[in-house]
Scaffold this motif. Structure first.
Motif, PDB file in Angstrom:
ATOM      1  N   TYR A 229      42.428  44.149   1.837  1.00 28.28           N
ATOM      2  CA  TYR A 229      42.233  45.021   2.925  1.00 28.28           C
ATOM      3  C   TYR A 229      40.248  45.552   2.922  1.00 28.28           C
ATOM      4  CZ  TYR A 229      42.300  50.232   4.574  1.00 28.28           C
ATOM      5  OH  TYR A 229      42.422  51.384   5.546  1.00 28.28           O
ATOM      6  N   PHE A 230      40.355  45.411   2.469  1.00 23.56           N
ATOM      7  CA  PHE A 230      38.193  45.533   2.397  1.00 23.56           C
ATOM      8  C   PHE A 230      38.387  44.114   3.212  1.00 23.56           C
ATOM      9  CE2 PHE A 230      33.772  44.580  -0.283  1.00 23.56           C
ATOM     10  CZ  PHE A 230      33.443  46.261   0.718  1.00 23.56           C
ATOM     11  N   SER A 231      38.331  43.098   2.987  1.00 23.35           N
ATOM     12  CA  SER A 231      37.581  42.415   4.190  1.00 23.35           C
ATOM     13  C   SER A 231      37.778  42.494   5.433  1.00 23.35           C
ATOM     14  CB  SER A 231      38.801  40.732   3.636  1.00 23.35           C
ATOM     15  OG  SER A 231      40.037  41.079   4.767  1.00 23.35           O
ATOM     16  N   GLU A 232      38.447  43.885   5.497  1.00 21.18           N
ATOM     17  CA  GLU A 232      37.918  43.792   7.486  1.00 21.18           C
ATOM     18  C   GLU A 232      37.409  45.295   7.556  1.00 21.18           C
ATOM     19  OE1 GLU A 232      42.331  46.153   7.903  1.00 21.18           O
ATOM     20  OE2 GLU A 232      43.530  44.216   6.872  1.00 21.18           O
ATOM     21  N   MET A 233      36.409  45.508   6.752  1.00 18.96           N
ATOM     22  CA  MET A 233      35.895  46.193   6.569  1.00 18.96           C
ATOM     23  C   MET A 233      34.343  46.240   6.380  1.00 18.96           C
ATOM     24  SD  MET A 233      37.432  48.715   3.877  1.00 18.96           S
ATOM     25  CE  MET A 233      38.973  49.171   3.975  1.00 18.96           C
ATOM     26  N   PRO A 234      33.132  46.409   7.023  1.00 18.78           N
ATOM     27  CA  PRO A 234      32.419  46.146   7.615  1.00 18.78           C
ATOM     28  C   PRO A 234      30.744  46.911   6.456  1.00 18.78           C
ATOM     29  CG  PRO A 234      32.569  47.938   9.082  1.00 18.78           C
ATOM     30  CD  PRO A 234      33.667  47.164   8.545  1.00 18.78           C
ATOM     31  N   TRP A 235      31.895  47.347   6.256  1.00 20.86           N
ATOM     32  CA  TRP A 235      30.679  49.049   4.804  1.00 20.86           C
ATOM     33  C   TRP A 235      30.558  48.287   2.832  1.00 20.86           C
ATOM     34  CZ3 TRP A 235      33.772  51.201   8.357  1.00 20.86           C
ATOM     35  CH2 TRP A 235      35.226  51.357   7.880  1.00 20.86           C
ATOM     36  N   VAL A 236      30.962  49.418   2.718  1.00 24.84           N
ATOM     37  CA  VAL A 236      30.586  49.431   0.869  1.00 24.84           C
ATOM     38  C   VAL A 236      31.371  49.397   0.356  1.00 24.84           C
ATOM     39  CG1 VAL A 236      28.163  48.426   1.044  1.00 24.84           C
ATOM     40  CG2 VAL A 236      29.009  50.728   0.240  1.00 24.84           C
ATOM     41  N   ALA A 237      32.066  48.777  -1.099  1.00 24.83           N
ATOM     42  CA  ALA A 237      32.345  49.628  -2.012  1.00 24.83           C
ATOM     43  C   ALA A 237      32.464  50.004  -2.790  1.00 24.83           C
ATOM     44  CB  ALA A 237      34.306  48.498  -1.308  1.00 24.83           C
TER      45      ALA A 237
END
Length: 418
Positions: A229-237
């Motif tokens: 899921y995070f691979s689709e996101m350009p922000w931080v986690a």
């Protein structure tokens, strides 16, 4: 303190022995009240009840603050025997079964949207100390962090943050930025839909030159799902492995459901809990950073807010162009005055304001609440209490609206069932 607690809970509570307990002497020694919203027929409530009993027993036996805390059960049971049987298992008192009005006031005041829910409030003021007590019971089983008050965002989020290329950055890089704290998960279809929109919103805001970052706080069920899921996101986690930090952020903002997007200003103070609604309503991000607006135009994306507490809805003739803006201007000063009053008290406003007439949602809402077809039509809708208040007059003036709001807040209006 005692007087306030009486106004909040009523003069008497009941315990499992069917004995009445006076609230006033109880309030004299308490500093914190945990409001346990639940129902005997709800399986998660029954499960949490067991954990809460263990927590309560340990706290009352061993904590130096044992006399400073009390739990109060706020039931949504419809059957008195079911309620009584559930109360038999509880070492704490409850609101009387028949005091439905007081229960609904507490549901609305503390914006409870799901059960089980445990909200810790200051016994002297009623202000929320911790909105997500379920996580307190899980994460602090011995009650060592009592009274579980809020900490600054920068302190709670402190530590490394992950980028989707597996590089890390320190949370101090968020300083001076608007921050969106995004609670979401891959298994949740509404989350995935919002993420697609949010990626574009993030790009627009960043390209406009605004200092903006989003921190993803995952509710995924495995690290593999998180990384996918995070691979689709350009922000931080927050790293998935840092469960304690993810839980502390959930607790800080009292997350009751996902997706939730919290917007913070550059100092870490909350701007709005309604980031999801704002992003969907403002795809071009013209209103960023989405400070709360006194009056909203009812739409499919913000209709979810109708279920968060009482809402004033002014219906106008949808077929007549130009009537919506004057309607907003009519009620805006009243909404602004109410927002300012409760902001000064550091409390959430007890009433949201909408105008309806430019969206198909208004027709659906009229049908669902069985409202007359008149326009203009002034209403207050309380979905959780399944109650409505209607002021059907030929001319709606600011004085009419002001009086309607005042009478509602003073509980002078008689509700009709929805």
């Amino acid at each position: 303190m005692s007087e306030f607690l009486v106004s909040l809970l009523g003069e008497r509570l009941v315990n499992r022995d069917k004995a009445e307990l006076d609230v006033q002497p109880l309030g004299a020694k308490l500093s914190l009240v945990g409001l346990f919203f639940g129902c005997s027929l709800n399986a998660p409530c029954k499960q949490f009840h067991g954990s809460l009993c263990d927590f309560y027993g340990r706290f009352k036996k061993a904590s130096e603050h044992k006399d400073k805390l009390e739990i109060v059960f706020v039931s949504s049971d419809q059957d008195q025997k079911h309620w009584q049987d559930f109360l038999q298992e509880m070492p704490w008192p409850a609101l009387p079964f028949k005091d439905r009005h007081k229960k609904m006031k507490l549901w609305n005041k503390y914006k409870v949207t799901s059960i089980p829910s445990l909200v810790f409030v200051d016994a002297a003021t009623g202000k929320v100390v911790c909105r997500n007590g379920l996580l307190v019971v899980r994460d602090d089983p011995k009650g060592l962090e009592f009274p579980w008050g809020p900490k600054p965002f920068a302190e709670v989020v402190a530590g490394p943050l992950l980028r989707n290329n597996r590089q890390t950055t320190d949370s101090s890089s968020l300083e001076g930025h608007y921050v969106g704290v995004y609670f979401s998960a891959h298994w949740c279809p509404p989350c995935r839909s919002l993420t697609r929109v949010l990626v574009e919103s993030y790009r627009i805001v960043k390209e406009s030159g605004q200092k903006f970052e989003i921190v993803f706080v995952s509710a995924d069920r495995s690290e593999e799902s998180f990384m996918q899921y995070f691979s689709e996101m350009p922000w931080v986690a927050v790293p998935y492995s840092d469960e304690a930090r993810r839980s502390r952020l959930n607790r800080l903002y009292g997350i009751q459901g996902i997706p939730t997007l919290i917007l913070l200003d550059a100092e870490g103070h909350m701007i709005t809990r309604q980031g999801r609604v704002e992003v969907l309503n403002d795809p071009e991000c013209r209103l960023f950073p989405w400070h709360p607006r006194p009056v909203l135009e009812l739409s499919e994306s913000n209709a979810v807010q109708l279920h968060e507490g009482p809402c004033l809805v002014l219906f106008v003739d949808a077929e007549e162009e130009g009537e919506l803006e004057p309607a907003k201007q009519l009620i805006q000063p009243i909404a602004e005055k109410l927002m300012a009053k409760y902001k000064a008290k550091e409390e959430e406003t007890p009433l949201l304001f909408f105008v309806a007439g430019e969206d198909d949602m208004s027709d659906s809402l009229r049908d669902y609440t069985n409202l007359p077809e008149a326009a203009p039509l002034l209403t207050i809708l309380d979905m959780s209490a399944r109650a409505k208040y209607v002021r059907d007059v030929e001319e709606i003036t600011s004085a009419v609206v002001d009086q309607f709001v005042s009478d509602f807040l003073a509980e002078k209006l008689k509700p009709e069932p929805i």
